[in-house]
Design a protein around this motif. Sequence first.
Motif, short mmCIF file in Angstrom:
data_model
loop_
_atom_site.label_atom_id
_atom_site.label_comp_id
_atom_site.label_asym_id
_atom_site.label_seq_id
_atom_site.Cartn_x
_atom_site.Cartn_y
_atom_site.Cartn_z
N PRO A 50 0.83 -1.20 0.00
CA PRO A 50 0.00 0.00 0.00
C PRO A 50 0.87 1.25 0.00
O PRO A 50 2.07 1.20 0.28
CB PRO A 50 -0.77 -0.13 1.31
N THR A 51 0.24 2.38 -0.29
CA THR A 51 0.93 3.66 -0.22
C THR A 51 0.51 4.38 1.06
O THR A 51 -0.43 3.97 1.75
CB THR A 51 0.57 4.54 -1.44
N ALA A 52 1.20 5.47 1.33
CA ALA A 52 0.91 6.23 2.54
C ALA A 52 -0.48 6.86 2.50
O ALA A 52 -0.97 7.34 3.53
CB ALA A 52 1.97 7.31 2.74
N ALA A 53 -1.11 6.86 1.34
CA ALA A 53 -2.46 7.43 1.24
C ALA A 53 -3.53 6.53 1.86
O ALA A 53 -4.65 6.99 2.12
CB ALA A 53 -2.79 7.71 -0.22
N LEU A 54 -3.20 5.27 2.10
CA LEU A 54 -4.19 4.35 2.66
C LEU A 54 -4.63 4.81 4.04
O LEU A 54 -3.82 5.24 4.86
CB LEU A 54 -3.58 2.95 2.77
N ARG A 55 -5.92 4.71 4.31
CA ARG A 55 -6.46 4.91 5.65
C ARG A 55 -7.26 3.67 5.99
O ARG A 55 -8.29 3.39 5.39
CB ARG A 55 -7.35 6.17 5.70
N TRP A 56 -6.76 2.90 6.96
CA TRP A 56 -7.31 1.59 7.25
C TRP A 56 -8.22 1.62 8.46
O TRP A 56 -8.12 2.49 9.33
CB TRP A 56 -6.19 0.58 7.49
N ALA A 57 -9.09 0.64 8.53
CA ALA A 57 -9.95 0.42 9.69
C ALA A 57 -9.61 -0.93 10.29
O ALA A 57 -9.09 -1.82 9.60
CB ALA A 57 -11.42 0.46 9.29
N VAL A 58 -9.88 -1.10 11.57
CA VAL A 58 -9.63 -2.38 12.24
C VAL A 58 -10.41 -3.48 11.53
O VAL A 58 -11.59 -3.33 11.20
CB VAL A 58 -10.05 -2.31 13.72
N GLY A 59 -9.73 -4.58 11.25
CA GLY A 59 -10.36 -5.71 10.59
C GLY A 59 -10.28 -5.66 9.08
O GLY A 59 -10.64 -6.63 8.41
N GLN A 60 -9.77 -4.56 8.51
CA GLN A 60 -9.66 -4.43 7.06
C GLN A 60 -8.49 -5.26 6.56
O GLN A 60 -7.41 -5.25 7.13
CB GLN A 60 -9.46 -2.96 6.69
N GLN A 61 -8.71 -5.98 5.47
CA GLN A 61 -7.61 -6.73 4.86
C GLN A 61 -6.81 -5.79 3.97
O GLN A 61 -7.37 -5.11 3.10
CB GLN A 61 -8.12 -7.92 4.06
N VAL A 62 -5.52 -5.75 4.19
CA VAL A 62 -4.63 -4.86 3.45
C VAL A 62 -3.65 -5.72 2.65
O VAL A 62 -2.93 -6.55 3.22
CB VAL A 62 -3.87 -3.92 4.40
N SER A 63 -3.61 -5.52 1.36
CA SER A 63 -2.67 -6.24 0.51
C SER A 63 -1.38 -5.45 0.38
O SER A 63 -1.38 -4.22 0.40
CB SER A 63 -3.28 -6.46 -0.88
N PHE A 64 -0.28 -6.16 0.26
CA PHE A 64 1.00 -5.50 0.05
C PHE A 64 1.76 -6.19 -1.07
O PHE A 64 1.59 -7.40 -1.32
CB PHE A 64 1.84 -5.47 1.34
N ALA A 65 2.60 -5.42 -1.75
CA ALA A 65 3.44 -5.96 -2.83
C ALA A 65 4.66 -5.07 -2.98
O ALA A 65 4.60 -3.85 -2.75
CB ALA A 65 2.66 -6.04 -4.14
N GLY A 66 5.76 -5.68 -3.36
CA GLY A 66 6.99 -4.92 -3.55
C GLY A 66 7.98 -5.69 -4.38
O GLY A 66 7.74 -6.84 -4.78
N ARG A 67 9.11 -5.06 -4.62
CA ARG A 67 10.14 -5.66 -5.47
C ARG A 67 11.47 -5.05 -5.10
O ARG A 67 11.53 -4.10 -4.29
CB ARG A 67 9.82 -5.40 -6.95
N ALA A 68 12.53 -5.56 -5.69
CA ALA A 68 13.86 -5.01 -5.43
C ALA A 68 14.79 -5.34 -6.59
O ALA A 68 14.67 -6.40 -7.21
CB ALA A 68 14.44 -5.55 -4.13
N THR A 69 15.70 -4.42 -6.86
CA THR A 69 16.76 -4.66 -7.82
C THR A 69 18.10 -4.49 -7.11
O THR A 69 18.17 -3.88 -6.04
CB THR A 69 16.68 -3.68 -9.00
N ASP A 70 19.13 -5.04 -7.72
CA ASP A 70 20.46 -5.00 -7.12
C ASP A 70 21.49 -4.73 -8.21
O ASP A 70 21.38 -5.29 -9.32
CB ASP A 70 20.75 -6.34 -6.43
N PRO A 71 22.50 -3.88 -7.92
CA PRO A 71 23.49 -3.58 -8.96
C PRO A 71 24.23 -4.80 -9.48
O PRO A 71 24.65 -4.83 -10.64
CB PRO A 71 24.46 -2.62 -8.24
#
Length: 748
Positions: A566-587
């Motif tokens: 999620p981004t910082a714009a998310l405003r969550w409520a108790v019990g809400q399911q929040v999905s997350f995703a990310g990635r990474a690169t390396d030199p």
Amino acid sequence: MTAVSAAAVVLAATTVALPPTATAAVPAGFTDTLAIGGLTTPTAVSFAPDGRVFIAEKSGLIKVFDSLADTTATVFADLRPQTQDFWDRGLLGLAVDPQFPTRPYVYAVYTYDAVPGGSAPRWGDACPTPPGATDQGCVVTGRVSKLTMGPGGTATAEQPLITDWCQQYPSHSIGTIAFGPDGALYLGGGDGASFAFADYGQVGNPCADPPSPAGTNLTPPSARGGALRSQSIRRPAGEPVSLDGTIVRVHPDTGAGMPGNPFAGRADANARRVIAYGMRNEFRFAFRPGTEELWAGDVGWSTWEEINRIADVNDATAENFGWPCYEGAARQGGYDGADLALCESLYAGGGQTAPYYAYNHSAKVVPGDPCATGGSSISGIAFESDSNYPAEYDGALFFADSSRGCIWAMRTTAGQPDPAKLVPFVTGVNIPVQVTTGPGGDLFYIALGAGQLRRVGYPDGSNRAPTAVARATPSSGPVPLTVQFNGTNSTDPDAGDTLTYGWDLDGDGAYDDSTSATPTRTYTEQAFVEVGLRVVDQSGASGTTSITVTVGTPIPQDPVPVIDNPTAALRWAVGQQVSFAGRATDPQDGVLPASALSWRLSVQHCVTGGSCHEHVVQDFPGVASGSFVAPDHDYPSHLELTLTATDSSGRAARTKVRLDPRTVDLTFTSSPSGLRLGVGGTESTTPFTRTVIVGSTNSISAPTPQTSPQRLRMWYWSWSDGGARTHNIVAPANPTTYQANYSTYIAW
């Protein structure tokens, strides 16, 4: 006896250390030095009589070092399969038998991943929804075990001594285990109740507290569950006694209560163990040297942190420190307002032992100290004993607060710790979770956030710390680069002291690459390498230094993690399911696979205008995406989601996102106006407004009878939402008013 999984292999300290306690400050003349680093979420340390150092990690690992000069650890025992490492649960306490190794026993106290009467593992290091960590709760227990060391120096068997401490919610678990001067084993555990609302067993009562069976929501005034487990020794005769919220004194070979304990004549085995009760989360305690006094720090709820004193652990008195009926020296508003029989009888009959010392969450412990106010969690207790510290510290009581990141000293008057003589001792600590005395009488502390055991010394005393000096020849050059290191210019100010050397030649934070004074290393890859040297004298005092070696013309080496949602714009409520995703690169490695990624979800518990402290909720290793259910917590608080990426060389980098909750204002009124109502842990005079998180559970109560501003005697009649006089509400999405109606007549 059950088998213990113990690796008889030597482990190098973890390659990715958490941020050090580099900013910690001590009084003039003292030093704060690294004793052992590269640990993973350490929670407790115990020094053996033969010089070995045992350290517990929250996951369930117990590591042993041959001495403070040892740079590598052996896994003494692996209790991870049966330990639940979730939120504030885990392996939290450790003690070595005073006659070790003649008696080759190490004692551990941990969150046992099993429901009462069940077997582990039940949940793993998580809590699914349902039941939800802060909703119905993933119920577990606590366990104290005796581990036997085999010929190879590792644990070969686990003998569980006690399994109890029912815990519905994910904090206030077990805590300290220690030997007393009488040779008995002492241990404590929290109430296992909710930290969000006044909990008396009204959410399913899974611990089967009286007067109703498990699965039945308890109601006032007869409810005796939730936080009231801390008062279970006062239940009617024949009802079971819980060890939640108690300190017990038991035989180290059997776990049975010691003869002479206050309730030794009772039929209930738990009652026979108890020597003190009425505590919320007595996470750490210690004996005052030369006495039978036990001093315990008790983590408070909304207002007070306590230091409680048991005057004589061998006498016939079982001190009742009052929780949840009292917090500090005053009645606890949330539980007082619920009119619970166990509390009302304590108020009427007396018997609460007031804290020896308490400090308010909003106040400085010492005026002008640099420690943040607001969030507070007392997390360490120890006494000065046989150190070379200045005379003004003789017999001083040291205590830590993990939220404020500080350790204070309460110096003495006529040999007794004096609250009027408080001074800051170590400030700027990265989450101190234990303080204790060790070799040389010095104070040692566990900095959980730094992954370190640290030592506070006084070099002007009988043993002064050495000074580490390192040289690298050459310190830069093309690949391959062979470097000759030299630490022989290191010195010790005490004549006759000899030094041992530990080098970190690969820059991983662990001094485990060479013990030579003049090692050589060939570097075959371009890099900036932060080489470290630690020198230790025969008394364990140490000094460190570092030097940078530049190999070739290095390019940025660290991976680059990115959180897509999620981004910082998310405003969550108790019990809400929040999905997350990310990635990474390396030199070097390019796009990193999911196995190189690790996520951590934590709650940052804050105080308006004050500090925040962290509760780690859950780790999600080896995944690029997933989801979590937003937990319940007091407001102000927010979630923090951290993504760490680790490349093939062990280099790591992290990024994080702050996730603020969706809040709502709840207004509380009464008819007539000006009466007191309880919300959560405090009472206020109507009308008033509370800001809470949408979906959060809040306990509300209408005390009765009470006197109105017009000096009329008023009795509760009804709530506008139709609930009972004391009940829980779930915060709606929109602002709502709750009114308690009173009458001059008693409602029958």
